[in-house]
Design a protein around this motif. Structure first.
Motif, short mmCIF file in Angstrom:
data_model
loop_
_atom_site.label_atom_id
_atom_site.label_comp_id
_atom_site.label_asym_id
_atom_site.label_seq_id
_atom_site.Cartn_x
_atom_site.Cartn_y
_atom_site.Cartn_z
N GLU A 1 42.82 56.01 24.78
CA GLU A 1 42.73 57.29 23.88
C GLU A 1 43.87 58.28 24.29
N THR A 2 44.49 58.11 25.56
CA THR A 2 45.51 59.11 25.92
C THR A 2 46.78 58.62 25.23
N HIS A 3 47.31 57.30 25.26
CA HIS A 3 48.41 56.93 24.81
C HIS A 3 48.50 56.68 23.33
N GLN A 4 47.32 56.05 22.42
CA GLN A 4 47.12 56.17 21.12
C GLN A 4 48.16 55.02 20.75
N PRO A 5 48.26 53.62 21.38
CA PRO A 5 49.14 52.78 21.04
C PRO A 5 48.81 51.94 19.46
N GLU A 6 49.93 51.69 19.06
CA GLU A 6 49.77 50.73 17.44
C GLU A 6 49.96 49.30 17.86
N VAL A 7 50.91 48.96 18.96
CA VAL A 7 50.95 47.72 19.53
C VAL A 7 50.70 47.80 21.09
N TRP A 8 50.19 46.73 21.29
CA TRP A 8 49.55 46.34 22.66
C TRP A 8 50.11 44.94 23.17
N PHE A 9 50.99 45.03 24.37
CA PHE A 9 51.44 43.66 24.71
C PHE A 9 50.53 43.11 25.76
N THR A 10 50.17 42.05 25.68
CA THR A 10 49.42 41.53 26.67
C THR A 10 49.97 40.20 27.27
N ASN A 11 49.44 39.46 28.28
CA ASN A 11 49.70 38.35 28.80
C ASN A 11 48.57 37.48 28.82
N ILE A 12 47.73 37.45 27.66
CA ILE A 12 46.81 36.53 27.57
C ILE A 12 47.41 35.41 26.93
N ARG A 13 46.69 34.15 27.34
CA ARG A 13 47.00 32.74 26.81
C ARG A 13 46.12 31.74 26.43
N ILE A 14 46.28 30.84 25.67
CA ILE A 14 45.33 29.89 25.24
C ILE A 14 44.92 28.89 26.41
N ARG A 15 43.62 28.54 26.49
CA ARG A 15 43.39 27.56 27.44
C ARG A 15 42.64 28.53 28.67
N GLN A 16 42.91 30.09 28.66
CA GLN A 16 42.33 30.84 29.81
C GLN A 16 40.80 30.80 29.60
N THR A 17 40.38 31.09 28.47
CA THR A 17 38.83 31.49 28.21
C THR A 17 38.63 31.01 26.80
N GLU A 18 37.22 30.99 26.47
CA GLU A 18 36.80 30.60 25.22
C GLU A 18 37.26 31.71 24.39
N LEU A 19 37.26 32.78 24.52
CA LEU A 19 37.51 33.96 23.62
C LEU A 19 39.19 33.79 23.59
N ARG A 20 39.92 33.61 24.30
CA ARG A 20 41.31 33.48 24.18
C ARG A 20 41.86 32.50 23.59
N ASN A 21 40.92 31.26 23.58
CA ASN A 21 41.40 30.13 22.56
C ASN A 21 41.19 30.47 21.19
N SER A 22 40.51 31.63 20.96
CA SER A 22 40.25 31.75 19.55
C SER A 22 41.33 32.94 19.00
N LYS A 23 42.25 33.24 19.82
CA LYS A 23 43.18 34.27 19.59
C LYS A 23 44.44 33.47 18.97
N ASP A 24 45.71 34.37 18.90
CA ASP A 24 46.85 33.74 18.73
C ASP A 24 48.04 34.58 19.39
N ILE A 25 49.26 34.41 19.06
CA ILE A 25 50.32 35.23 19.53
C ILE A 25 49.89 36.90 19.14
N LEU A 26 49.59 37.04 17.62
CA LEU A 26 49.10 38.20 17.17
C LEU A 26 47.55 38.24 17.11
N SER A 27 46.86 39.33 17.54
CA SER A 27 45.56 39.43 17.17
C SER A 27 45.26 40.96 17.01
N TYR A 28 44.10 41.30 16.75
CA TYR A 28 43.67 42.74 16.92
C TYR A 28 42.64 43.13 17.71
N SER A 29 42.54 44.29 18.43
CA SER A 29 41.57 44.66 19.09
C SER A 29 40.43 45.27 18.20
N LYS A 30 39.27 45.66 18.56
CA LYS A 30 38.34 46.18 17.84
C LYS A 30 38.68 47.63 17.06
#
Length: 208
Positions: free
Chosen positions: A130-159
């Motif tokens: 809410e404070t920073h109001q980003p449009e792009v959010w860089f993260t270090n999530i990777r495939i094989r970490q969790t079931e959720l992260r396996n369903s993502k990709d290099i680019l994905s969207y937050s809720k």
């Protein structure tokens, strides 16, 4: 909004063969409203080191639960100094002592674990967004970490429609270890998240 302008399926295919540095360069051109999040966990030095080369002034968001062990605070201090990170730290609104008094440190099976997660991790994270109001959010999530992260990709969207960019998404632990060694970077092997508790479980932020 970037979400309305970007063909995410197309760009995930385009970026699949690019290096993390190339992915970051591409994403940095999208908007000036960007952040990178870190827990100063095991491989945090990998992602953070790339921004020292590409965008030193990017806003780095750290949601410190207050439950980190001394090794993590030491690791964080070293990286903040080494890369001159522009860090914004968000902490729970109530003290660790009060949380322990009212809830303790509930394990995954206890009903209070959801409330604990909200207090020490999710509310500070929402406050940061809410404070920073980003449009792009860089993260270090990777495939094989969790079931959720396996369903993502290099680019994905937050809720909330924030474009999440994970430059090292397809890298293995072995590749990250090699990167750390070649770049003389430290690994926070003892990192512990009281919310996540078990490796392979989401801490909650990437469910947002």
């Amino acid at each position: 909004m970037i979400k309305e302008q970007l063909d995410i399926k197309h760009w995930n295919a385009e970026l699949r063969g690019k290096s993390p540095e190339e992915i970051i360069e591409w994403a940095l051109r999208l908007t000036e409203k960007r952040i990178v999040t870190t827990s100063f966990g095991k491989y945090s030095a990998v992602l953070l080191s790339t921004f020292y080369k590409k965008e030193k002034n990017i806003e780095v968001i750290w949601c410190d639960t207050g439950y980190n062990i001394p090794e993590t605070y030491s690791h964080a201090s070293q990286l903040i100094e080494k890369f001159r990170l522009n860090v914004y730290t968000y902490v729970p609104l109530q003290t660790k002592a009060f949380t322990e008094f009212t809830l303790g440190e509930p394990d995954l099976e206890q009903t209070d674990h959801k409330k604990f997660t909200e207090i020490v991790k999710l509310e500070p994270f929402r406050r940061a967004i809410e404070t920073h109001q980003p449009e792009v959010w860089f993260t270090n999530i990777r495939i094989r970490q969790t079931e959720l992260r396996n369903s993502k990709d290099i680019l994905s969207y937050s809720k909330d429609g924030i474009l999440k960019v994970s430059p090292f998404y397809y890298w293995t632990d072995e590749e990250l270890d090699k990167y750390l060694e070649e770049n003389n970077l430290s690994k926070n092997s003892t990192y512990y998240d009281p919310v996540k508790a078990l490796e392979g479980r989401e801490c909650g932020i990437h469910l947002q």
